[in-house]
Design an enzyme around this catalytic site. Structure first.
Site, short mmCIF file in Angstrom:
data_model
loop_
_atom_site.label_atom_id
_atom_site.label_comp_id
_atom_site.label_asym_id
_atom_site.label_seq_id
_atom_site.Cartn_x
_atom_site.Cartn_y
_atom_site.Cartn_z
N CYS A 172 -3.33 1.05 7.00
CA CYS A 172 -3.56 0.38 8.28
C CYS A 172 -4.31 1.26 9.27
CB CYS A 172 -2.23 -0.07 8.88
SG CYS A 172 -1.00 1.24 8.89
N GLU B 126 3.89 -4.29 12.59
CA GLU B 126 2.85 -3.28 12.44
C GLU B 126 1.75 -3.94 11.63
OE1 GLU B 126 0.80 -1.41 10.54
OE2 GLU B 126 1.68 0.57 10.26
N ASN C 91 0.80 -1.23 0.00
CA ASN C 91 0.00 0.00 0.00
C ASN C 91 0.83 1.28 0.00
OD1 ASN C 91 0.68 -0.84 2.64
ND2 ASN C 91 -0.92 0.40 3.54
N GLU D 236 7.61 1.73 14.81
CA GLU D 236 8.38 2.38 13.77
C GLU D 236 8.58 3.83 14.19
OE1 GLU D 236 6.99 0.11 9.69
OE2 GLU D 236 5.90 1.90 10.31
#
Length: 497
Positions: free
Chosen positions: A287, A253, A155, A461
């Protein structure tokens, strides 16, 4: 005669390797036509690449390079990346179907991650804890982990790869980067770019292949020191199953079902703009997509009316056209997933306000921007679609908004929209999510930790937390005043522990 389809092979030890016998075709989701082919890397090749990476790490050409050198390479890479942005924006648009207006804005910021982590490597300081007693000094330093594997999705191919890569390289690791087979082409451009920036050959290896095959071959190697994954829960479980026996730590993640909490103090037009931005950027394929609109009853009726009108007016079409607001989803499988969510929502009593099906007359993988009025415990309201299908839920009170916001297994992102300052902080404090925005959504920065709770992931992250997760902490205890007299006949000032 048509031009032959270009092939982009793995980037290994500073060069594009010979193509593998089996290849994967990368499609343009806007047209469903082939863009290029990539390698389907077999297990024996992966074993060889990991062995080369381990040797490279152990030689210390990068692992023991000075902080100044790492800073210089990463900032040079940022400069080169900026220079190549026009070409990369076009490529990213072609392989993901994201509208070019989105890609131009998003990719313009990607070099910032290289600059931030380069600067962090240059300025990061160790520490000296207060070790008890005279004559002892304790220094804490951080060292690179070793060979790390980065598993990235389709994505945001270049953004997510760079986020992970910048932190891993800044810390001195050797990196094996496996991009999604659906959109790997921009990521494969990073190999030559980093080489031009001065990164030693073999420090960055970029491999292609199916996740279930090549990705598994990478992750099951006992030589890895860390795996950093962005993907779904099923992918995490598959990776964890092969990594855990080797005690390999994983940063993950994972998915999300971000609530967009819209309160009565908002102007309705602002609330609708918030919902559009949160829910339909990247055709809902993020997400942190705001895929649950939790709307207070006092503005619900007018909000629903305006939202339906605005969604119907969204411009769906060719992602290379400047006017396009919504592009395709990534694949036919994504279209079918969106369709299945709509069908289940209707079966559960949901009401489709707009959209609900594949866009007619389009050759690519287009799905209509969709809003469905539903209940908080419905399948649509509790599970990740990863497409432009949004659940609209009426809430009677602030307490109900908070309860519903926290009612799913996901806890990655959430946004709170209100003109009441006290309410904003009160609600944000109660929401279970790794990222909570107040009067914003999708906001991201290299310095801001990014990661979720519950089934949305492990670790972070971005920021200092990400950098330190790519290091191991070493404690060196220097004794300059305590003599080793413990076993003397009459020990004086002996110390144990």
């Amino acid at each position: 005669m048509a031009d032959p389809l270009p092939h982009v092979s793995n980037w290994i030890n500073g060069a594009h390797a010979a193509a593998t016998p089996q290849r994967i075709t990368v499609l343009n989701p806007a047209t469903s036509t082939p863009l290029a082919t990539i390698d389907a890397t077999p297990e024996t090749t992966i074993h060889s690449i990991i062995a080369h990476s381990l040797t490279t790490f152990q030689t210390g050409t990068w692992a023991r390079a000075s902080a100044t050198t790492r800073f210089s390479v990463l900032t040079s890479a940022a400069r080169l990346l900026r220079a190549q942005l026009p070409e990369l924006i076009a490529l990213e648009t072609a392989q993901t179907g994201r509208p070019i207006r989105e890609m131009r804005t998003q990719l313009a910021r990607v070099p910032e991650w290289l600059e931030y982590f380069g600067a962090l490597a240059r300025t990061h300081e160790g520490s000296v804890p207060p070790f008890k007693g005279p004559g002892v000094v304790n220094t804490l330093t951080r060292q690179p982990l070793g060979v790390v594997a980065l598993i990235t999705p389709y994505n945001h191919p270049l953004l997510i790869a760079t986020k992970k890569l910048a932190a891993a390289l800044a810390a001195g690791n050797a990196v094996i980067l496996k991009a999604s087979e659906l959109a790997p082409l921009s990521v494969l451009r990073l190999g030559p770019l980093f080489q031009a920036a001065g990164l030693p050959d073999g420090v960055l290896q970029i491999v292609s292949g199916y996740g279930a095959d090549t990705g598994r071959f990478v992750c099951e190697s006992p030589a890895l020191a860390k795996i950093d994954l962005t993907g779904g829960l099923a992918t995490y479980r598959a990776v964890a199953a092969v990594a855990t026996p080797n005690l390999i730590p994983i940063t993950a993640e994972l998915g999300g079902k971000a609530p967009v909490c819209l309160f009565a103090s908002l102007e309705v037009e602002t609330a609708v703009q918030a919902a559009l931005f949160a829910g339909f950027i990247a055709s809902g394929q993020t997400c942190v997509t705001g895929s649950r609109l939790l709307v207070h009853r006092d503005i619900y009726g007018e909000f629903k009316e305006v939202l339906e009108r605005r969604v119907r007016a969204l411009r769906v079409g060719d992602p290379t056209a400047e006017a396009t607001q919504i592009g395709p989803v990534i694949s036919q499988a994504a279209v079918e997933r969106c369709t299945a969510f709509v069908e289940r929502a209707v079966q559960e009593g949901g009401r489709v306000l707009c959209g609900g099906g594949r866009v007619a007359g389009q050759k690519g993988f287009y799905f209509e921007p969709t809003v469905i009025e539903t209940q908080a415990d419905s399948d649509l309201a509790c599970n990740e679609v990863f497409g432009p299908v949004i659940a609209l839920i009426k809430c009677e009170s602030e307490e109900e908004v908070v309860r519903i916001a926290n009612s799913t297994a996901y806890a990655l992102g959430a946004s709170v929209w209100t003109n009441d300052f006290k309410q904003a902080h009160r609600v944000a404090d109660q929401i279970e999510a790794g990222i909570v925005w107040i009067n914003g959504h999708h906001l991201n920065d290299p310095s801001s930790p990014w990661g979720g709770f519950k089934e949305s992931g492990i670790g972070k992250e971005n920021g200092l937390a990400a950098y330190e997760s790519y290091t191991k902490l070493k404690s060196t205890v220097v004794n300059y005043g305590v003599p080793p007299v413990w076993f003397d006949d009459e020990p004086k000032d002996a110390r144990y522990g």
